[in-house]
Design an enzyme around this catalytic site. Sequence first.
Site, PDB file in Angstrom:
ATOM      1  N   ASP A 296      42.848  24.882  49.722  1.00 36.15           N
ATOM      2  CA  ASP A 296      41.479  24.816  50.257  1.00 36.15           C
ATOM      3  C   ASP A 296      41.152  26.101  51.021  1.00 36.15           C
ATOM      4  O   ASP A 296      40.043  26.630  50.920  1.00 36.15           O
ATOM      5  CB  ASP A 296      41.328  23.626  51.216  1.00 36.15           C
ATOM      6  N   ALA A 297      42.122  26.572  51.801  1.00 37.12           N
ATOM      7  CA  ALA A 297      41.915  27.789  52.598  1.00 37.12           C
ATOM      8  C   ALA A 297      41.727  28.998  51.684  1.00 37.12           C
ATOM      9  O   ALA A 297      40.894  29.867  51.953  1.00 37.12           O
ATOM     10  CB  ALA A 297      43.101  28.014  53.536  1.00 37.12           C
TER      11      ALA A 297
END
EC number: 2.7.1.20
Length: 341
Positions: A296-297
Site C-alpha cells: 500500500d505504501a
Amino acid sequence: MAHEGILMGMGNPLLDISVAVDEHFLQMYDLKSNNAILAEEKHVPMYEEMANNPNVEYTAGGATQNSIRVAQWMLQIPGATTYIGCIGKDKFGEEMKKNSKLAGVNVQYYEDESTPTGTCAVCVVGDQRSLVANLSAANCYKSEHLKRPENWALVEKAKYYYIAGFFLTVSPDSIQLVSEHAAAHDKIFMMNLSAPYICEFCKDALEKFLPYMDFLFGNETEARTFSKFQGWETENVEEIALRLSRWPKASGTHKRIVVITQGADPVVVAEDGKVKKFPVILLPKDKIVDTNGAGDAFVGGFLSQLVQEKSIEDCVRAGCYAANVIIQRPGCTFPEKPDFN
C-alpha cells in the site's frame, strides 16, 4: 502542480488491530503467512484475543486508505487527497476519523448506524504478516453517498482516482461511476489486484473494469493468480505484466501501465510493449519491523509523484522509498515529514 483534491481514493476503511503472533496462532486459525483473506465464522474469536493483547496497536487502515494516507504524507499539501468509504457510528469509527484527519486526508465517510466499523486483524509473524479483514460497515457502502452533490463535486475536482480491488466485492456500481467519469474526462483511473482471492473470485468484475484502468498495480503472487485463472499458462511476472498492459482500453487517451512489486526483487513495469525493472532499496533483515502495508505504501509513494506529473522512474523511486520507511515501523505508520528528494 498537485493541488487540493487532486487524488481521490475509494475503498474499505478498516481499523487495523496489529499484534505479533506465532506460527501456532496461524495454524489455530488456519491462516497463511503473507496472505490476505476475509474473516469467516472460525476467525471471530481471534479479534477479541488480539484486542486483549497488552501490545495491541490500532491504526487507520484498509488498503486504499493506507495508500491515500501515504500519498498525502509524501505530498505535504493539506487536503491534496480525498478518501471515501463506509464506517460505523462507534468508537472505532471515531478513532478512524481522528487518525485520518490528523494525516491531512479529506475523509468523507458514509456512516452506517447499525453496523460496527470494519476491522482488520494484522497477525505479524517475524517480518511477515497475515491479514484477516472483517469488513462489517465497510461492506455497506452505497453509491447513493457518492452521488450526493457535495461528494460528486469531489469526484469532479479530482484528476486521479485509485481503488483497491477489495472494493469490487462492496460497491462495483461506485467503481463504474468513477471509471466512466475518468474515461469521459481524460483523467487517470487506477486499480490494484489486491489479493489472490480477488483475482480468483472477482475475475469477471476485474475484467469488466480492466479496460478503464490506466494504471494497474499488484504483487507477484496476485499477478500469477490472475494468469492462472485467465488460463495463460505462464508464471513469468514480466510476461503477465505485458499481457495485462495490452488488454483493450475503453478510452484511447492514455496507454495502460502495469506495475508489479516482488518484495525484495525488482519492481516490474510494463509500458508500450516493453518491460523495465527497477531495483528496490534492500534492508538488512534486522531493520525490518513488519511488512504490513508495504505494498500500500509503495502505491502511495508512487501516486504522490504521479499526480505531480513526474517520470515513471521517479514514481517507482518514491514508491520504494515509502515502502522502505513503512517496513521499518509497526503497521502502516510514518514519521512526521518525509525526506524523499
